[in-house]
Design an enzyme around this catalytic site. Sequence first.
Site, PDB file in Angstrom:
ATOM      1  N   GLU A   1     -12.470   0.312  -9.966  1.00  0.00           N
ATOM      2  CA  GLU A   1     -12.113  -0.642 -11.045  1.00  0.00           C
ATOM      3  C   GLU A   1     -13.058  -0.643 -12.243  1.00  0.00           C
ATOM      4  OE1 GLU A   1     -12.210  -1.399  -7.782  1.00  0.00           O
ATOM      5  OE2 GLU A   1     -10.053  -1.534  -7.382  1.00  0.00           O
ATOM      6  N   GLU A  37       0.832  -1.213   0.000  1.00  0.00           N
ATOM      7  CA  GLU A  37       0.000   0.000   0.000  1.00  0.00           C
ATOM      8  C   GLU A  37       0.860   1.254   0.000  1.00  0.00           C
ATOM      9  OE1 GLU A  37      -3.160   0.057  -0.480  1.00  0.00           O
ATOM     10  OE2 GLU A  37      -3.911  -1.896   0.159  1.00  0.00           O
ATOM     11  N   ASP A  44      -4.709  -9.802  -8.392  1.00  0.00           N
ATOM     12  CA  ASP A  44      -4.947  -8.804  -9.455  1.00  0.00           C
ATOM     13  C   ASP A  44      -3.751  -8.033 -10.031  1.00  0.00           C
ATOM     14  OD1 ASP A  44      -4.795  -7.471  -7.013  1.00  0.00           O
ATOM     15  OD2 ASP A  44      -6.774  -6.564  -7.107  1.00  0.00           O
ATOM     16  N   ARG A  81       0.522   3.755  -3.172  1.00  0.00           N
ATOM     17  CA  ARG A  81      -0.111   5.059  -2.896  1.00  0.00           C
ATOM     18  C   ARG A  81       0.925   6.159  -2.675  1.00  0.00           C
ATOM     19  NH1 ARG A  81      -5.816   3.785   0.094  1.00  0.00           N
ATOM     20  NH2 ARG A  81      -5.739   1.540  -0.116  1.00  0.00           N
TER      21      ARG A  81
HETATM   22  C1  DMJ Z   1      -6.526   0.464  -4.861  1.00  0.00           C
HETATM   23  O1  DMJ Z   1      -5.733   0.776  -3.764  1.00  0.00           O
HETATM   24  C2  DMJ Z   1      -5.701  -0.162  -5.959  1.00  0.00           C
HETATM   25  O2  DMJ Z   1      -6.396  -0.069  -7.146  1.00  0.00           O
HETATM   26  C3  DMJ Z   1      -5.373  -1.598  -5.692  1.00  0.00           C
HETATM   27  O3  DMJ Z   1      -4.690  -2.211  -6.764  1.00  0.00           O
HETATM   28  C4  DMJ Z   1      -6.624  -2.377  -5.410  1.00  0.00           C
HETATM   29  N1  DMJ Z   1      -7.525  -1.750  -4.500  1.00  0.00           N
HETATM   30  C5  DMJ Z   1      -7.695  -0.342  -4.406  1.00  0.00           C
HETATM   31  C6  DMJ Z   1      -8.979   0.233  -4.932  1.00  0.00           C
HETATM   32  O4  DMJ Z   1     -10.083  -0.552  -4.914  1.00  0.00           O
END
Ligand code: DMJ
Length: 544
Positions: A436, A169, A302, A173
């Site tokens: 998404e 994270e 993912d 971010r």
């Molecule tokens: C985000 O922090 C990013 O897109 C991550 O890859 C997956 N989840 C969240 C948003 O849903």
Amino acid sequence: MSTGTEEERLRNKIRADHEKALEEAKEKLKKSRDEIRAEIQTEKNKVAQEMKKKDSKPLPPVPVPNLIGINSEDPTDKDIREKRDKIKEMMKHAWENYRQYGWGHNELKPIARKGHSTNIFGNSQMGATIVDALDTLYIMGLHDEFREGQDWIDKNLDFSVNSEVSVFEVNIRFIGGLLAAYYLSGQEVFKLKAVQLAGKLLPAFNTPTGIPWAMVNLKSGVGRNWGWASAGSSILAEFGTLHMEFVHLSYLTGDPVYYNKVMHIRKLLQKMDRPNGLYPNYLNPRTGRWGQHHTSVGGLGDSFYEYLLKAWLMSDKMDTEARKMYDDAIEAIERHLIRKSNGGLTYIGEWKNGHLERKMGHLTCFAGGMFALGADGSRDDKAGHYLQLGAEIAHTCHESYDRTTLKLGPEAFKFDGGLEAVAVRQNEKYYILRPEVIETYWYMWRFTHDPKYRQWGWEAAQAIDKYCRVSGGFSGVKDVYSSSPAYDDVQQSFFLAETLKYLYLLFSNDDLLPLDNWVFNTEAHPLPVLHLANTTLSGNPAYR
Ligand code: DMJ
């Protein structure tokens, strides 16, 4: 060999040092506890100052990549312009409330009107929303707000804190957000902060295999994994989603350490057996063995697939190894996880110990955009096929929104026992401002210009404004099938980083951040393509 006089000289020196230390100790004992404490504090401050000076040493200059499309004309179509203005207004509402009630905290509680945080950010106030929002503010032309954010980061963002954070994270971010802000604005402070922070994440890689821990304490460097992960494993989507940012860090600093860390992960994965060609979500960093054989293109898996494709794109298509890994993975996913429902909806299920669960997560909906983005350059020239697959996933995800009362998508939806794209369990009915589905609309729009994607994006924007907007910001909702849903009282930082950015781009011209020049990290932070073949970069030590 020491001579006698030399020995004597040494002995005298040791004796003198000893006596001096004794004298100092005696002096110290004469002082009060408070005086001693104050002295220790002064010493500590001195060391901290020294470290700060060392940390903020200027980095070696490197050639700036081709930064095309940071600005663009307003759309000529009045209706599109007005929609884009509306998205900008939503961004202002989210930002202003955060500034008023949550400034410096990681996120905002828009109902309680106070700061909010979760364990992914540790226990300190690291201004996650500020860092995540910067590039969105920039491309929207909200320059005063951008400068406020920059000022806070300059004066307050400090990583020498005793706080245990999520490596993934913080990477997507914070490092992603800071790097994008640096490339867009050219302000050195963002680059320096990104590099300082990256240094704090490196101890997470000190494991027997080099697969990083999920969490690291920024001060002590001690790492560990989530208690809930199978057999002490690290998570594929976490350790597999560092590549883009780490390649840029090596590029900007000239230090190959970051590049080497992520390439080591890749090499290790390449050597491993994959059940049915699929990558399980769990890998134990001590033993180097897979945990449970669960595979997902949604949560836990993912962005690993996303970063294989984007590593290739970001290298100006030079990193063919990454493209091959992507192609192999996607072929196995198509064979084992992608199915059509009785009602004709294409969905991506989850593989659990040899059995396909016919459930798709909101998170999985990003894959529509990924398939479209990877269409060009696909194996056996199946570009048409992958664009079509992207369109089918976009359609399914739109259905998951359209079949709810609020016209907002649930967290997970089923294709089982006569059910089609609807959530069954109460704890899967929430919508937490995730991006998404809108992300996939935007990629599909860029590649096809089919107006339905703008239409679908606008429907989602209106639903968010109607049901998630409160006077103190935007909140997630707990049940998208209820006409009077309860709020979860969290304004997620990714709402400003991703959801609003993708909406804004959907109603902008294609020459704003063109996809030939920019690659968006998984948190929607745009990073420029590094033309590795060009001569200016070959001088960079990271790539020698
Ligand atoms: C985000 O922090 C990013 O897109 C991550 O890859 C997956 N989840 C969240 C948003 O849903």
